[in-house]
Design an enzyme around this catalytic site. Structure first.
Site, PDB file in Angstrom:
ATOM      1  N   GLU A 116      -5.855 -39.456 -36.910  1.00  0.00           N
ATOM      2  CA  GLU A 116      -4.589 -39.673 -36.186  1.00  0.00           C
ATOM      3  C   GLU A 116      -4.378 -41.148 -35.860  1.00  0.00           C
ATOM      4  O   GLU A 116      -3.616 -41.478 -34.939  1.00  0.00           O
ATOM      5  CB  GLU A 116      -4.535 -38.825 -34.901  1.00  0.00           C
ATOM      6  CG  GLU A 116      -4.704 -37.329 -35.092  1.00  0.00           C
ATOM      7  CD  GLU A 116      -3.554 -36.653 -35.849  1.00  0.00           C
ATOM      8  OE1 GLU A 116      -2.590 -37.334 -36.234  1.00  0.00           O
ATOM      9  OE2 GLU A 116      -3.663 -35.432 -36.056  1.00  0.00           O
ATOM     10  N   HIS A 140      -5.764 -37.936 -27.360  1.00  0.00           N
ATOM     11  CA  HIS A 140      -5.274 -36.688 -27.952  1.00  0.00           C
ATOM     12  C   HIS A 140      -6.316 -35.598 -27.744  1.00  0.00           C
ATOM     13  O   HIS A 140      -7.480 -35.769 -28.119  1.00  0.00           O
ATOM     14  CB  HIS A 140      -5.022 -36.902 -29.449  1.00  0.00           C
ATOM     15  CG  HIS A 140      -4.759 -35.640 -30.207  1.00  0.00           C
ATOM     16  ND1 HIS A 140      -3.751 -34.758 -29.877  1.00  0.00           N
ATOM     17  CD2 HIS A 140      -5.371 -35.094 -31.290  1.00  0.00           C
ATOM     18  CE1 HIS A 140      -3.761 -33.742 -30.726  1.00  0.00           C
ATOM     19  NE2 HIS A 140      -4.736 -33.914 -31.588  1.00  0.00           N
ATOM     20  N   HIS A 142      -7.032 -31.072 -27.510  1.00  0.00           N
ATOM     21  CA  HIS A 142      -6.563 -29.722 -27.835  1.00  0.00           C
ATOM     22  C   HIS A 142      -6.670 -28.862 -26.574  1.00  0.00           C
ATOM     23  O   HIS A 142      -7.569 -28.036 -26.434  1.00  0.00           O
ATOM     24  CB  HIS A 142      -7.381 -29.147 -28.986  1.00  0.00           C
ATOM     25  CG  HIS A 142      -7.187 -29.859 -30.281  1.00  0.00           C
ATOM     26  ND1 HIS A 142      -7.886 -29.555 -31.434  1.00  0.00           N
ATOM     27  CD2 HIS A 142      -6.341 -30.867 -30.626  1.00  0.00           C
ATOM     28  CE1 HIS A 142      -7.488 -30.345 -32.420  1.00  0.00           C
ATOM     29  NE2 HIS A 142      -6.559 -31.161 -31.957  1.00  0.00           N
ATOM     30  N   GLU A 170       1.656 -31.858  -6.937  1.00  0.00           N
ATOM     31  CA  GLU A 170       1.326 -33.230  -7.331  1.00  0.00           C
ATOM     32  C   GLU A 170       1.968 -33.623  -8.669  1.00  0.00           C
ATOM     33  O   GLU A 170       2.101 -34.813  -8.962  1.00  0.00           O
ATOM     34  CB  GLU A 170      -0.195 -33.401  -7.438  1.00  0.00           C
ATOM     35  CG  GLU A 170      -0.792 -32.593  -8.576  1.00  0.00           C
ATOM     36  CD  GLU A 170      -2.271 -32.922  -8.839  1.00  0.00           C
ATOM     37  OE1 GLU A 170      -2.961 -32.038  -9.366  1.00  0.00           O
ATOM     38  OE2 GLU A 170      -2.703 -34.035  -8.524  1.00  0.00           O
ATOM     39  N   HIS A 211      -0.696 -27.228 -31.183  1.00  0.00           N
ATOM     40  CA  HIS A 211      -1.752 -28.170 -31.580  1.00  0.00           C
ATOM     41  C   HIS A 211      -2.426 -28.820 -30.364  1.00  0.00           C
ATOM     42  O   HIS A 211      -3.637 -28.709 -30.210  1.00  0.00           O
ATOM     43  CB  HIS A 211      -1.152 -29.235 -32.514  1.00  0.00           C
ATOM     44  CG  HIS A 211      -2.143 -30.199 -33.057  1.00  0.00           C
ATOM     45  ND1 HIS A 211      -2.071 -30.750 -34.319  1.00  0.00           N
ATOM     46  CD2 HIS A 211      -3.254 -30.749 -32.512  1.00  0.00           C
ATOM     47  CE1 HIS A 211      -3.086 -31.564 -34.517  1.00  0.00           C
ATOM     48  NE2 HIS A 211      -3.820 -31.586 -33.433  1.00  0.00           N
TER      49      HIS A 211
HETATM   50  O1  2HA Z   1      -9.379 -33.298 -35.833  1.00  0.00           O
HETATM   51  O2  2HA Z   1      -7.384 -33.451 -33.520  1.00  0.00           O
HETATM   52  O3  2HA Z   1      -5.175 -33.784 -34.888  1.00  0.00           O
HETATM   53  C1  2HA Z   1      -8.812 -34.314 -35.127  1.00  0.00           C
HETATM   54  C2  2HA Z   1      -7.516 -33.852 -34.644  1.00  0.00           C
HETATM   55  C3  2HA Z   1      -6.366 -33.928 -35.551  1.00  0.00           C
HETATM   56 ZN    ZN Z   2      -5.540 -32.583 -33.027  1.00  0.00          ZN
END
Ligand code: 2HA
Ligand code: ZN
Length: 275
Positions: A116, A140, A142, A170, A211
């Site tokens: 990414e 980032h 998940h 909050e 995602h």
């Molecule tokens: O595997 O999270 O979006 C890495 C990620 C791809």
């Molecule tokens: Zn991801």
């Protein structure tokens, strides 16, 4: 001295491990990047290698030309970052056009920066400008409950912001500008990077439907705290919806307006619609 002894690297490694412990990083899921300060670069410069190949980023970030980033590696597992940072992470330098990167430390067993990287760097470019240079961390993850909500709520900025604000007092103070949402897209490329960085002009958080989430902030504490606050609110919403499709009472638009005055935040009226 080792690079992993530098304060910025310690903060990076701790944050990656905190994310792992939250359960947001199954297998190689998620990625983290930090735009290094001049003093960070000066501190470790003698340990950086400047003879590696230059590789295409896959997009162009001219406003980040010549900057250094610590990033997690593609295919690497967050659970291994604390045990083996030199194999799981790297420091890259961008070229003078912001189109190529050179690995100057880390990924000792080979590999590339996160898949990414285009999204991370385009977000860094937008947030650097929007924050007057203050934002340095793009994360980032998940996040389970936010992902679950992308199957049942309309994929609209207004709906996600308002619903998540309502679940914890909050929230409007922690993310007053709101949250953006990107519909499902193929990850890893330039298109999703462009869509995300457009949202990052207005927000510090962007959700990728089905995602995960991107968050931006000034330092590791603020960025991790932002991700954590949004995901916690999503968990409360998932629990609430699991008990009942309707709420008996909630925080009202006028409550938010009153909160905004006392906490000195600006809450855009577009999120305070009547339901
Ligand atoms: O595997 O999270 O979006 C890495 C990620 C791809
Ligand atoms: Zn991801």
């Amino acid at each position: 001295m080792k690079i992993t002894d530098a304060k910025f690297a310690e903060g990076f490694i701790r944050m990656a491990n905190d994310g792992w412990e939250q359960g947001w990083h199954e297998r190689n899921g998620g990625n983290l990047s930090y735009r290094m300060k001049d003093e960070d670069v000066a501190e470790v410069k003698s340990l950086l290698k400047e003879d590696g190949p230059w590789n295409e980023i896959g997009t162009s970030v001219p406003d980040l030309a010549g900057e250094y980033f610590m990033v997690t590696g593609s295919g690497k597992y967050f659970r291994n970052v604390i045990l083996d940072p030199e194999n799981s992470c790297c420091i890259v330098k961008l070229d003078d056009k912001g189109e190529k990167y050179q690995i100057q430390w880390g990924l000792v067993n080979g590999g590339r920066p996160t898949s990414e990287l285009p999204s991370h760097l385009m977000n860094h470019e937008v947030k650097k400008k929007a924050s007057g240079g203050k934002h340095r961390v793009i994360y980032h993850a998940h996040t389970t409950n936010v992902i679950a909500l992308t199957f049942v709520l309309p994929l609209e900025d207004e709906v996600f912001t308002r619903e998540l604000w309502e679940m914890a007092t909050e929230c409007p103070v922690v993310f007053p500008s709101g949250i953006g949402v990107v519909g499902w897209m193929v990850p890893g490329g330039r298109d999703i990077a462009v869509a995300t960085s457009e949202l990052m002009k207005k927000y510090d958080v962007a959700i990728w439907a089905h995602h995960g989430m991107f968050a931006s902030g000034e330092d590791f504490d603020l960025t991790f705290g932002l991700m954590h606050t949004v995901e916690k609110s999503a968990e409360i919403l998932v629990k609430t919806l699991s008990m009942s499709p309707t709420k008996l009472q909630t925080i009202t638009p006028q409550n938010f307006r009153d909160l905004a005055v006392d906490f000195n935040v600006e809450l855009p009226e577009k999120f305070l619609y009547e339901k």
